[in-house]
Scaffold this active site. Structure first.
Site, mmCIF file in Angstrom:
data_model
loop_
_atom_site.group_PDB
_atom_site.id
_atom_site.type_symbol
_atom_site.label_atom_id
_atom_site.label_comp_id
_atom_site.label_asym_id
_atom_site.label_seq_id
_atom_site.Cartn_x
_atom_site.Cartn_y
_atom_site.Cartn_z
ATOM 1 N N LYS A 234 11.363 -8.776 6.448
ATOM 2 C CA LYS A 234 11.909 -7.596 6.448
ATOM 3 C C LYS A 234 13.765 -7.543 6.022
ATOM 4 C CE LYS A 234 8.288 -5.422 7.375
ATOM 5 N NZ LYS A 234 7.310 -4.276 6.712
ATOM 6 N N ASP A 262 10.801 -7.307 2.213
ATOM 7 C CA ASP A 262 10.295 -5.948 2.145
ATOM 8 C C ASP A 262 11.561 -4.975 2.705
ATOM 9 O OD1 ASP A 262 8.979 -3.601 2.720
ATOM 10 O OD2 ASP A 262 7.306 -4.526 4.125
ATOM 11 N N GLU A 288 9.700 -5.803 -1.932
ATOM 12 C CA GLU A 288 8.567 -4.708 -1.633
ATOM 13 C C GLU A 288 9.348 -3.458 -1.141
ATOM 14 O OE1 GLU A 288 5.580 -6.240 0.748
ATOM 15 O OE2 GLU A 288 5.143 -4.265 1.937
ATOM 16 N N GLU A 315 2.075 0.664 -0.098
ATOM 17 C CA GLU A 315 1.291 1.249 1.101
ATOM 18 C C GLU A 315 1.768 2.581 1.467
ATOM 19 O OE1 GLU A 315 4.282 -1.364 3.350
ATOM 20 O OE2 GLU A 315 3.930 0.272 4.882
ATOM 21 N N ASP A 338 -3.386 0.684 0.397
ATOM 22 C CA ASP A 338 -3.637 0.992 1.830
ATOM 23 C C ASP A 338 -4.837 1.386 2.159
ATOM 24 O OD1 ASP A 338 -1.619 1.057 4.601
ATOM 25 O OD2 ASP A 338 -3.403 2.599 4.592
ATOM 26 N N HIS A 365 -1.865 -3.827 1.806
ATOM 27 C CA HIS A 365 -0.916 -3.610 2.898
ATOM 28 C C HIS A 365 -1.980 -3.754 3.908
ATOM 29 C CE1 HIS A 365 0.663 -0.883 5.649
ATOM 30 N NE2 HIS A 365 1.607 -1.697 5.570
#
Lengths: 459, 459
Positions: A234, A262, A288, A315, A338, A365
């Site tokens: 992240k 991400d 992402e 997602e 997703d 996802h």
């Protein structure tokens, strides 16, 4: 399987009907351990607006499904599933299973409820929960895991499940048929390989924004040792932190292992380009959710600027119309569907076919609560019956909360083992369902004050 | 105004707080008369998920706001407003009114609730209801109609109300300031003209899909006589019907009166181009919602193909990011914002500034229940402080349900008179609120079975 054959015959003889659409507000107090923390969602309590569909058929299984949320507002999703109940109760199973495309159309097309979307947000996620529960019921009654049920359908049967409205400028029914027919050769062989080797996975478990550097390093090293194809970190909080965390990760995993980043929608377009550029020295594989999930043109601009770093999103993409445009605009290198944000299995089949049409790999996802259990079926169906390849495919894996499901995912050597239990994998263990029911389940009685709201706490 | 000055001083001396966020499920059984019927919404029961914000300030007015829905699912919107309550209750009015941009950010940015959108659908419409109710309260306390309150703000104050996240590739704070400053000269003169002449309007009342040809002709003739600038006809059911209805309308209104068409999302891209082409002989001014409200690239393709017929959309555009892209892609000739689908006043100010940046006229969506009462304020603010012009501007008007509001819109010679009563116009008459509360208000006790669901009725 012999029991299943008997059931099918019985089903034809008696008009079995759906008798209950029961909803549950289930929440896990995950926020106190910073699992799932990212640049936009600092304190998620992983939750499910959960639905069980019951029938009056003798010895019939139940259909289980859910919307995934991250805590507050889960009760709004429950209310939205409740609003769909009159569209489902009393329908015969034959009517539904003979035309699952039509059933999907009834849920998304209700002339009053569609105003709440249309086909996006709370009401669309509720449709996903119900549609997925019906597919779970269908697969259980047929005695097959969902991936197997789907991949045993003919191309014509699959196309009949799709809603082509708003898609035909990018994908027509004939084109969808062509894609599915082209994937028929080799399907049996791919299925054997899937049983033997499983489906490749990557892990996000090491990279939560709230984790310490030591924890990050230890978990990253473990991910390589475990056989995953990729790790995800992240980013998007503080640039200096991101640089340090990318450096640590790259040192641990070595120069050749894939590292994805991400940003969880943190940036504007120019900021995404600038920030990703500052992390380019660590050779990220993809960035992402660099910006708003609604910003098709923004993603296209970012993709043009940050190559060879790939752009991934999906997602939070609201529906097939957003995915269609992400593909038409050349906005993404990786499509991340997703299992329960768009309208469930039916809409995801359309999205898989759109991706195949445009030659973009789908890397779904997962994580959250039960998303791994669900989405593995769609990825495996894609391999067997749509894209026909594992090239550049990898399925997200996050190592938490699986123990609450009746049939948790099985990871072997960093790969998802093909599920063998009939159904869609959504069934939560009854004791977990009871314990984590919000706010009066036993887990909430003893939980830390994860539900106290910032606004309330400050008063 | 002298009472207002006293109130303002009192407000500074005591920490008045919000003490209640009360919600109401209000529905009008309009479906049995086919008012509001279109190609996608055959039987709307115009409804409001209604909110009243109460304070502990002495003699303080209440703030009223609502989400508009068309019946089933209104209770889901109520649940979503309820979910926002902890973010609002207990806050001091000073804190909120000193930083209404920050207050808006708290509502849209909640780290758990945002998962339900983000910034779209049920949860975003709930934000609109609360934000608009707070603006209603603010305007009432300041003793001004909202359009006047807004247009008396400085450019700097207005820019501070906006959330520029995801917008800066199209509109920066400096550009917004420039637009607002350029509109300062002549503002007082435009305000005088607004008081004297009102704001131009068009009417949709004649054109509902469920109306007979005779009724259409009579109402169309009346619209011309009443002084409206334009008439709008619903299309997209059956082509032969559309051709007949367009011919009747054109015969009644003559060759020079503007006739807009509204397809309410009925078509795919190619179908929209083909169908609009078949109606081109009747010289429609715009085609509205030709396809999915999410399909930016689709609208752009349609616009290129159907010119000189203009393309209009926006009532279902989920947020400022969608509007940004509609403008960036050159997808629309007319931007139709809605007062309570995006996040209320604050986000609509951003959308007005985006439209000004791209030179596209805003002709807001209205009708429904109370939408005329709200959106007139935004159109008038646009005229005074943003675009500075009435060129190609016209505000939708539909002639029903106004009698349920405390301060209904006033139409004179086909134009909206500038409201003079303090507030945002959202206040419903208490007796209407009680009578139409669903399902136990007196109006529902005696209403026809407009709420019986098709699925239920068939059982």
């Amino acid at each position: 399987m012999s029991r299943q054959v008997t059931q099918t015959k019985t089903r034809r003889a008696t008009p079995a009907r759906i008798t209950a659409v029961d909803t549950y507000d289930i929440r896990f107090p995950t926020s106190h351990r910073l699992e799932g923390s990212d640049a936009m969602h600092s304190d998620p309590d992983y939750s499910a607006a959960y639905v069980i569909i019951r029938t009056d058929a003798a010895n019939s299984p139940e259909g289980h499904g859910f919307c995934f949320t991250i805590g507050r507002g889960n009760e709004v999703e429950v209310a939205a599933i409740d609003a769909l109940r009159p569209l489902v109760i009393g329908r015969s199973l034959d009517e539904i299973f003979d035309d699952l495309g039509g059933f999907y159309g009834i849920l998304v097309g209700d002339s009053q409820l569609r105003w709440l979307g249309p086909e996006k947000g709370v009401i669309h996620m509720a449709v996903a929960a119900v549609v997925n529960a019906v597919w779970d019921l269908h697969a259980k009654r047929e005695g097959k895991p969902l991936w197997k049920l789907l991949s045993d359908l003919t191309p014509e049967q699959i196309v009949a499940l799709l809603d082509f409205r708003y898609l035909t400028d990018a994908l027509t029914p004939d084109e969808a048929l062509d894609i599915l027919r082209r994937a028929l050769p080799g399907k049996a062989e791919r299925e054997s390989r899937l049983h033997a080797d499983g489906y490749p996975a990557y892990t996000t478990s090491p990279g939560w924004l709230g984790y310490s550097d030591d924890r990050l390093a230890a978990l990253a090293g473990g991910a390589v040792a475990d056989g995953f194809t990729q790790i995800k970190i992240k980013v998007g909080g503080e640039l200096a932190d991101d640089i340090r965390r990318c450096r640590i990760t790259r040192q641990v995993i070595g120069p050749d292992f894939r590292m994805a980043l991400d940003a969880n929608q943190r940036w504007d377009v120019a900021e995404a380009i600038e920030w990703t550029g500052r992390l380019a020295e660590f050779a990220p594989y993809w960035i992402e959710e660099p910006t708003s999930p609604d910003d098709i043109l923004g993603h296209a601009a970012i993709r043009r600027a940050v190559a060879p770093v790939k752009v991934a999103t999906g997602e939070h993409a609201a529906n097939r119309v957003i995915f269609k445009q992400l593909l038409q605009a050349g906005a993404i290198d990786i499509l991340q569907l997703d299992a329960c944000r768009v309208g469930g299995v039916n809409e995801n089949l359309a999205i898989l076919l759109l991706a195949a049409k445009f030659g973009i790999p789908v890397c779904p996802h997962a994580g959250g609560l039960g998303l791994c259990e669900l989405v593995q079926h769609l990825a495996m169906f894609d391999y067997l019956a749509v894209s026909g390849t594992l090239q550049d495919r990898t399925l997200e894996y996050v190592d938490h909360l699986h123990e609450h499901f009746a049939d948790p995912v099985v990871i072997r050597k960093g790969r998802y083992a093909a599920p063998t239990v009939p159904g869609f994998g959504a069934t939560m263990r009854p004791e977990s369902r009871r314990a984590y029911t919000y706010p009066h389940g036993s887990a909430w009685d003893r939980a830390p004050a994860g539900d106290v709201h910032p606004g309330e706490a400050s008063e």
